[in-house]
Write a protein that holds these residues in place. Structure first.
Motif, PDB file in Angstrom:
ATOM      1  N   LEU A  58      -1.108   0.734   6.300  1.00  0.00           N
ATOM      2  CA  LEU A  58       0.281   1.209   6.267  1.00  0.00           C
ATOM      3  C   LEU A  58       1.164   0.224   5.515  1.00  0.00           C
ATOM      4  N   ALA A  59       0.978  -1.072   5.772  1.00  0.00           N
ATOM      5  CA  ALA A  59       1.761  -2.095   5.060  1.00  0.00           C
ATOM      6  C   ALA A  59       1.508  -2.019   3.558  1.00  0.00           C
ATOM      7  N   ARG A  60       0.277  -1.768   3.158  1.00  0.00           N
ATOM      8  CA  ARG A  60      -0.057  -1.639   1.740  1.00  0.00           C
ATOM      9  C   ARG A  60       0.689  -0.473   1.102  1.00  0.00           C
ATOM     10  N   ALA A  61       0.745   0.656   1.823  1.00  0.00           N
ATOM     11  CA  ALA A  61       1.456   1.823   1.300  1.00  0.00           C
ATOM     12  C   ALA A  61       2.954   1.562   1.213  1.00  0.00           C
ATOM     13  N   VAL A  62       3.499   0.921   2.238  1.00  0.00           N
ATOM     14  CA  VAL A  62       4.937   0.636   2.250  1.00  0.00           C
ATOM     15  C   VAL A  62       5.310  -0.348   1.148  1.00  0.00           C
ATOM     16  N   LEU A  63       4.440  -1.334   0.912  1.00  0.00           N
ATOM     17  CA  LEU A  63       4.718  -2.380  -0.082  1.00  0.00           C
ATOM     18  C   LEU A  63       4.849  -1.806  -1.495  1.00  0.00           C
ATOM     19  N   SER A  64       4.150  -0.719  -1.772  1.00  0.00           N
ATOM     20  CA  SER A  64       4.197  -0.152  -3.125  1.00  0.00           C
ATOM     21  C   SER A  64       5.533   0.518  -3.440  1.00  0.00           C
ATOM     22  N   LYS A  65       6.405   0.675  -2.421  1.00  0.00           N
ATOM     23  CA  LYS A  65       7.737   1.268  -2.589  1.00  0.00           C
ATOM     24  C   LYS A  65       7.681   2.593  -3.354  1.00  0.00           C
ATOM     25  N   PRO A  66       6.964   3.552  -2.803  1.00  0.00           N
ATOM     26  CA  PRO A  66       6.832   4.832  -3.505  1.00  0.00           C
ATOM     27  C   PRO A  66       8.068   5.699  -3.310  1.00  0.00           C
ATOM     28  N   ARG A  67       8.213   6.693  -4.158  1.00  0.00           N
ATOM     29  CA  ARG A  67       9.260   7.688  -3.945  1.00  0.00           C
ATOM     30  C   ARG A  67       8.770   8.749  -2.973  1.00  0.00           C
ATOM     31  N   ILE A  68       7.452   8.920  -2.886  1.00  0.00           N
ATOM     32  CA  ILE A  68       6.862   9.863  -1.934  1.00  0.00           C
ATOM     33  C   ILE A  68       5.810   9.106  -1.128  1.00  0.00           C
TER      34      ILE A  68
END
Length: 574
Positions: A474-484
């Motif tokens: 989850l931290a990896r996904a959040v770190l990428s700062k996606p628009r979706i």
């Protein structure tokens, strides 16, 4: 193959020249010995021995230097070619869709990237060169033998007929058994990998002996097939040893008779015999080289099975300069290639920028498949998915996957440091951003690891608990700062207290991004602005949580399976 060899053309030309000149030097030595015996030795001319002796030494030194140069020069092309093919194979595997990786065993892919490539390298580095050199040497020596004394030359030529016939029969049988061994080795590699990854499950269920028996059966199968291959090779190699030796005995017998009758000089017989002996290695090695060639061909076929697979998902050419994250599913349907029933059918759903939608449905309803369509891990078989009005199939894959980040229910971690795992989706993240992502995912446990963020975690992160792995993903996904941001039941392995903290932090993240959350818990549903109910492959209801709870019995039944349902729903209805 031409493209791989092109950078080494100049070096390859030098290698072949060195090989050809080396053959010439090797053939010159018996001819020099003939001149020594029939000249200075026969006539007692000791003064004539020195120049011929020096010439023989010079030719021998030249041949040795050429052999050294050839072996030194061929290292770079051979290893370079293997490296480039392996890199291209790995790159191609990354481009192939999830469906391909689902159909192929990982052990089979691993054996192609290691064992098969090594087999090809050995043939290119040794077998191919010697195959051509030996054929040239066979032809040249046979011509010289016929020129020296044609009766013996015909004898040598006749001895090659059974060898050629046997080689052709051997080739057909060896191709089949070679492929069988390589496929069985791939299956064995798959068993080893699965056992290593599932070691906790094996130990937990006490199935060590069962797994060992499966491995032993597969290993014995490889052993039996390999022994059949060895027996086939042994019979062929033995035949190749017998024929040259019989031919050599006949040459010596008939040659001695020819010398006695004056039809052949002693020097010519020595030269003839020496040249004949030079045929022993090319003939004896023929079987080995042919076997190596067949293994290399089989390996190349196995390799091309992967390389010739056309990626079903290709990137487009469009980009989004300023993505807003407006996501739409427009009449989307999806069917797996081998299935008659669609997983999704006529799905319509709109998620506006900054809005979060929870997708709720029974197990097997198609929730994971729906979320996989957004980053194009799968492509819809009908309809389309759009971001900011553009079909995701028209976007470059790099652009799309910078806009969309996904955290999966089954988190994948790699055998690298915690920092490297977290920054996998965004290499330029700062320390502050990294700390914020860790805080959002409630993954502060990383600071308690032996070397903090620089601690290497084992393959698949097996040294961590399921909840810890999910928080890192989850931290990896959040770190990428996606628009979706796509969350595929990402909080399922968290305890109630940690889940509450993560959900509170996620609310702040989801205010700045469009979110799709696959939810099974009522508490996770409350993260969303609205809920989409997925039933029988299509979205039947879309609305706010309290609306569906009051109006859709099936929705209430799904959430009633959650132990926290009552408290969560009451809080939502207040």
């Amino acid at each position: 193959m031409k493209s791989y060899l092109r950078p080494y053309v100049a070096r390859l030309v030098l290698i072949w020249l060195a090989a050809l000149v080396g053959i010439g030097a090797g053939l010159a030595l018996p001819l020099i010995s003939e001149q020594v015996i029939d000249g200075p030795v026969a006539h007692g001319d000791s003064s004539g021995l020195l120049p011929l002796g020096l010439l023989a030494i010079g030719v021998g030194v030249v041949e040795a230097l050429l052999i050294f140069f050839r072996r030194w020069a061929q290292v770079k092309p051979v290893l370079g070619l293997e490296t480039r093919i392996r890199d291209d194979l790995y790159g191609h595997l990354q481009r192939l869709p999830m469906g391909f990786h689902g159909d192929w065993q990982s052990g089979q892919l691993l054996s192609r990237a290691t064992t098969d490539l090594s087999t090809i390298r050995r043939f290119l580095g040794f077998g191919m060169l010697f195959l051509v050199m030996n054929i040239l040497q066979l032809i040249t020596v046979t011509v010289l033998l016929l020129n020296k004394y044609w009766p013996l030359g015909l004898l040598v030529l006749a001895s090659s007929v059974p060898i050629i016939w046997t080689s052709l029969r051997f080739e057909k049988r060896y191709i089949k058994i070679s492929r069988q061994v390589q496929d069985e080795q791939g299956d064995l590699a798959t068993l080893v990998e699965e056992s290593a990854l599932g070691i906790r499950t094996i130990k937990a269920f006490g199935r060590r002996h069962h797994v060992y028996d499966r491995y032993d059966d597969a290993a014995l199968k490889v052993y039996d097939t390999s022994m059949s291959k060895v027996r086939l090779s042994a019979r062929f190699f033995s035949f190749l040893e017998i024929i040259p030796n019989i031919t050599l005995a006949l040459v010596l017998l008939l040659g001695a008779l020819a010398v006695g009758s004056g039809e052949l000089t002693l020097g010519a017989l020595v030269a003839f015999t020496t040249l004949m002996l030079q045929l022993v290695w090319p003939i004896a090695s023929l079987g080995y080289i042919l076997a190596m060639a067949q293994e290399a061909m089989t390996s190349a076929d196995r390799l091309m099975e992967v390389m010739d697979t056309v990626p079903a998902i290709e990137g487009g050419t469009e980009t989004i300069e300023r993505p807003r994250g407006h996501l739409r599913f427009e009449g989307v349907g999806f069917r797996f290639p081998d299935s008659d029933e669609p997983v999704l059918r006529d799905v319509w759903l709109e998620v506006k920028p900054g809005e979060t939608v929870a997708v709720v449905g029974a197990t097997g309803a198609g929730k994971t498949t729906l979320t996989a369509l957004v980053p194009r891990l799968l492509d819809p078989t009908s309809g389309r998915v759009t971001i900011d009005g553009q079909d995701v199939r028209d976007l470059k894959l790099t652009t799309l996957r910078q806009v969309v980040a996904t955290a999966f229910e089954e988190p994948t971690l790699f055998s690298m440091s915690v920092r490297e795992n977290l920054m996998l989706g965004r290499r330029d993240a700062t320390e502050d951003e990294l700390a914020a992502a860790i805080q959002t995912a409630q993954a502060m446990f990383v600071h308690d690891l032996p070397w903090g963020l620089d601690t290497r975690i084992g393959e698949q992160g097996l040294s961590l608990s399921g909840g810890q792995r999910q928080r890192l993903a989850l931290a990896r996904a959040v770190l990428s700062k996606p628009r979706i941001l796509v969350l595929d039941d990402t909080l399922s392995a968290l305890d109630v207290e940690t889940e509450a903290l993560v959900e509170e932090a996620l609310r702040h993240v989801l205010r700045e991004a469009t979110g799709i959350v696959v939810a099974h818990r009522a508490s996770t549903v409350l993260l969303a602005d609205k809920v989409a109910l997925l039933r029988d492959g299509t979205i039947t209801h879309v609305g706010q949580h309290h609306e569906l709870l009051a109006q859709v019995p099936e929705y209430r039944e799904l959430l009633a399976q959650d132990a926290d349902f009552d408290g969560a729903s009451e809080g939502a209805l207040r």
